[in-house]
Design a protein around this motif. Structure first.
Motif, PDB file in Angstrom:
ATOM      1  N   ASP A  59     -20.838 -22.720  16.447  1.00  0.00           N
ATOM      2  CA  ASP A  59     -19.444 -22.597  16.877  1.00  0.00           C
ATOM      3  C   ASP A  59     -19.270 -21.462  17.881  1.00  0.00           C
ATOM      4  N   HIS A  60     -18.198 -21.577  18.656  1.00  0.00           N
ATOM      5  CA  HIS A  60     -17.904 -20.643  19.743  1.00  0.00           C
ATOM      6  C   HIS A  60     -16.501 -20.075  19.577  1.00  0.00           C
ATOM      7  N   GLY A  61     -16.399 -18.763  19.663  1.00  0.00           N
ATOM      8  CA  GLY A  61     -15.093 -18.130  19.583  1.00  0.00           C
ATOM      9  C   GLY A  61     -14.151 -18.575  20.687  1.00  0.00           C
ATOM     10  N   ILE A  62     -14.688 -18.917  21.848  1.00  0.00           N
ATOM     11  CA  ILE A  62     -13.847 -19.326  22.973  1.00  0.00           C
ATOM     12  C   ILE A  62     -13.097 -20.612  22.669  1.00  0.00           C
ATOM     13  N   ALA A  63     -13.567 -21.392  21.703  1.00  0.00           N
ATOM     14  CA  ALA A  63     -12.898 -22.650  21.356  1.00  0.00           C
ATOM     15  C   ALA A  63     -11.474 -22.420  20.867  1.00  0.00           C
ATOM     16  N   LYS A  64     -11.205 -21.234  20.346  1.00  0.00           N
ATOM     17  CA  LYS A  64      -9.861 -20.916  19.838  1.00  0.00           C
ATOM     18  C   LYS A  64      -8.905 -20.510  20.940  1.00  0.00           C
ATOM     19  N   GLU A  65      -9.383 -20.461  22.182  1.00  0.00           N
ATOM     20  CA  GLU A  65      -8.551 -20.011  23.311  1.00  0.00           C
ATOM     21  C   GLU A  65      -7.950 -21.176  24.094  1.00  0.00           C
ATOM     22  N   GLY A  66      -8.183 -22.418  23.630  1.00  0.00           N
ATOM     23  CA  GLY A  66      -7.554 -23.562  24.289  1.00  0.00           C
ATOM     24  C   GLY A  66      -8.383 -24.220  25.370  1.00  0.00           C
ATOM     25  N   VAL A  67      -9.715 -24.087  25.302  1.00  0.00           N
ATOM     26  CA  VAL A  67     -10.566 -24.682  26.340  1.00  0.00           C
ATOM     27  C   VAL A  67     -11.000 -26.107  25.999  1.00  0.00           C
ATOM     28  N   SER A  68     -10.705 -26.575  24.796  1.00  0.00           N
ATOM     29  CA  SER A  68     -11.131 -27.905  24.368  1.00  0.00           C
ATOM     30  C   SER A  68      -9.974 -28.634  23.706  1.00  0.00           C
ATOM     31  N   PRO A  69      -9.899 -29.957  23.881  1.00  0.00           N
ATOM     32  CA  PRO A  69      -8.853 -30.716  23.197  1.00  0.00           C
ATOM     33  C   PRO A  69      -9.142 -30.920  21.712  1.00  0.00           C
ATOM     34  N   TYR A  70     -10.352 -30.561  21.278  1.00  0.00           N
ATOM     35  CA  TYR A  70     -10.737 -30.725  19.877  1.00  0.00           C
ATOM     36  C   TYR A  70     -10.722 -29.384  19.153  1.00  0.00           C
ATOM     37  N   PRO A  71     -10.319 -29.382  17.888  1.00  0.00           N
ATOM     38  CA  PRO A  71     -10.351 -28.132  17.115  1.00  0.00           C
ATOM     39  C   PRO A  71     -11.777 -27.741  16.746  1.00  0.00           C
ATOM     40  N   GLN A  72     -11.979 -26.455  16.437  1.00  0.00           N
ATOM     41  CA  GLN A  72     -13.315 -25.942  16.166  1.00  0.00           C
ATOM     42  C   GLN A  72     -13.993 -26.632  14.993  1.00  0.00           C
ATOM     43  N   GLU A  73     -13.214 -27.074  14.008  1.00  0.00           N
ATOM     44  CA  GLU A  73     -13.825 -27.660  12.817  1.00  0.00           C
ATOM     45  C   GLU A  73     -14.573 -28.964  13.093  1.00  0.00           C
ATOM     46  N   VAL A  74     -14.402 -29.526  14.283  1.00  0.00           N
ATOM     47  CA  VAL A  74     -15.143 -30.744  14.639  1.00  0.00           C
ATOM     48  C   VAL A  74     -16.649 -30.477  14.679  1.00  0.00           C
ATOM     49  N   THR A  75     -17.045 -29.255  14.990  1.00  0.00           N
ATOM     50  CA  THR A  75     -18.476 -28.926  14.972  1.00  0.00           C
ATOM     51  C   THR A  75     -19.056 -29.206  13.591  1.00  0.00           C
ATOM     52  N   GLN A  76     -18.425 -28.647  12.571  1.00  0.00           N
ATOM     53  CA  GLN A  76     -18.889 -28.862  11.201  1.00  0.00           C
ATOM     54  C   GLN A  76     -18.833 -30.345  10.839  1.00  0.00           C
ATOM     55  N   GLN A  77     -17.767 -31.023  11.201  1.00  0.00           N
ATOM     56  CA  GLN A  77     -17.598 -32.436  10.861  1.00  0.00           C
ATOM     57  C   GLN A  77     -18.679 -33.301  11.512  1.00  0.00           C
ATOM     58  N   MET A  78     -19.023 -32.976  12.753  1.00  0.00           N
ATOM     59  CA  MET A  78     -20.061 -33.745  13.429  1.00  0.00           C
ATOM     60  C   MET A  78     -21.445 -33.479  12.837  1.00  0.00           C
ATOM     61  N   VAL A  79     -21.695 -32.245  12.410  1.00  0.00           N
ATOM     62  CA  VAL A  79     -22.971 -31.969  11.753  1.00  0.00           C
ATOM     63  C   VAL A  79     -23.083 -32.810  10.480  1.00  0.00           C
TER      64      VAL A  79
END
Length: 344
Positions: free
Chosen positions: A61-81
């Motif tokens: 996971d990347h901290g930058i994901a919480k800054e609005g750079v992706s249309p997907y929430p950070q928890e998708v990383t865990q879900q995809m794993v």
């Protein structure tokens, strides 16, 4: 940290002669001929082989994901794993199709993950920091992540593997890759930033603005490892170390898309000889990937408008390597087939 030598070119002429004397016009098999010769140089053999192919998918996971750079929430990383572990992702399907050993490496996923035969826990923590606020990780963490990536390649090699590719999963990692590319190559950030997981035009402009602000907040470093620490992800750093270890062990390295190529970019800046071992499997549809491949001097085997990650480009391209070595090892020569060669 690693010992990377250029491949020994003493077999080059013999390999080229073997290729040219097959029952075909010179150069008629195009890139397959290039790959066959490269494999022979890596393995120092006129009859190279592909043994126990592996793909390691590093997730973080990347901290930058919480800054609005992706249309997907950070928890998708865990879900995809979890989806990888359940066999439901594209990379699972392609690896099963082509009999490639798949392992998923937890490089630093924020959510909890269960024990599973496919999963290797090498976690550096619950994701990186937001590089909009501070460096993503410390220099020590970057170096440690590289070593953990290298360890996974060592284990694969000990099982008999001599050809390996690397995939990734991590919401926000196209932002990391874009900044690594921008800082290491000097290419304008706007040419490095793409739509990632599917941003619309407004989202793309917002992502570019955020990344430009982040780029301006950190001083330019001439130390590639410091650049990796500032803007990279745990999975990117592990891929960087994995690529270097694979080359050190004289393995064929299969390069996936934009994020994996950004890890290779750091590896190349440290050890330029790394490219002797690398096959670019495809050109991602992510905007910056073509220019990054051009910068590295790599010609991709495929351009299928893919931008999935996961190592999917490696898995889809792998049969082309099989074909390249099959023709080198099994195709008849003019002499063997009693076919007349071209008259001068």
């Amino acid at each position: 940290m690693f010992t990377i030598n250029s491949t020994d070119k003493r077999l080059a002429d013999a390999l080229q002669e073997k290729i040219d004397l097959k029952t075909k016009p010179v150069g008629a098999l195009g890139q397959l001929e290039r790959i066959a010769k490269q494999a022979g140089l890596i393995q120092q053999s006129l009859t190279p082989s592909l043994n126990k192919p592996h793909i390691l998918v590093f997730a973080g996971d990347h901290g930058i994901a919480k800054e609005g750079v992706s249309p997907y929430p950070q928890e998708v990383t865990q879900q995809m794993v979890l989806n990888f572990l359940h066999g439901g992702a594209a990379i699972n399907v392609f690896c099963q199709q082509h009999k490639i050993e798949l392992k998923v490496v937890n490089a630093g996923v924020a959510g909890g993950l269960p024990e599973h035969p496919l999963l290797i826990d090498a976690s550096m923590g619950a994701g990186t920091k937001s590089f909009l606020q501070q460096p993503a990780m410390t220099l020590h963490q970057a170096e440690e992540a590289m070593q953990r990536g290298a360890e996974q390649v060592k284990y694969a090699a000990e099982s008999g593997c001599n050809v390996i590719g690397f995939g990734e999963m991590g919401i926000g990692n196209t932002s990391s890759a874009a900044l690594l590319m921008h800082k290491m190559t000097g290419i304008a950030l706007a040419e490095c930033v793409g739509r990632g997981t599917g941003l619309d035009e407004q989202g793309l402009l917002r992502k570019l603005a955020i990344l430009q602000k982040a780029a301006n907040q950190h001083e330019q470093s001439h130390n590639p490892l410091q650049t990796l620490a500032t803007f990279g992800g745990f999975e990117v750093a592990m891929i960087c170390g994995a690529v270097l270890k694979a080359a050190e062990l004289n393995m064929i390295v299969l390069v996936d898309g934009f994020i994996a190529s950004s890890a290779l970019l750091i590896a190349h800046s440290l050890y330029p000889e790394i490219l002797d071992y690398c096959v670019a499997c495809h050109q991602s549809d992510e905007q910056g990937h073509r220019k990054l491949l051009d910068y590295l001097g790599l010609e991709p085997l495929l351009k299928l408008n893919m931008r999935l990650g996961e190592g999917s480009g490696v898995a889809v391209a792998y049969p082309l390597l099989c074909s390249a070595l099959a023709f080198l090892n099994e195709m008849a020569s003019f002499e063997e087939a009693a076919v007349s060669q071209r008259s001068e």
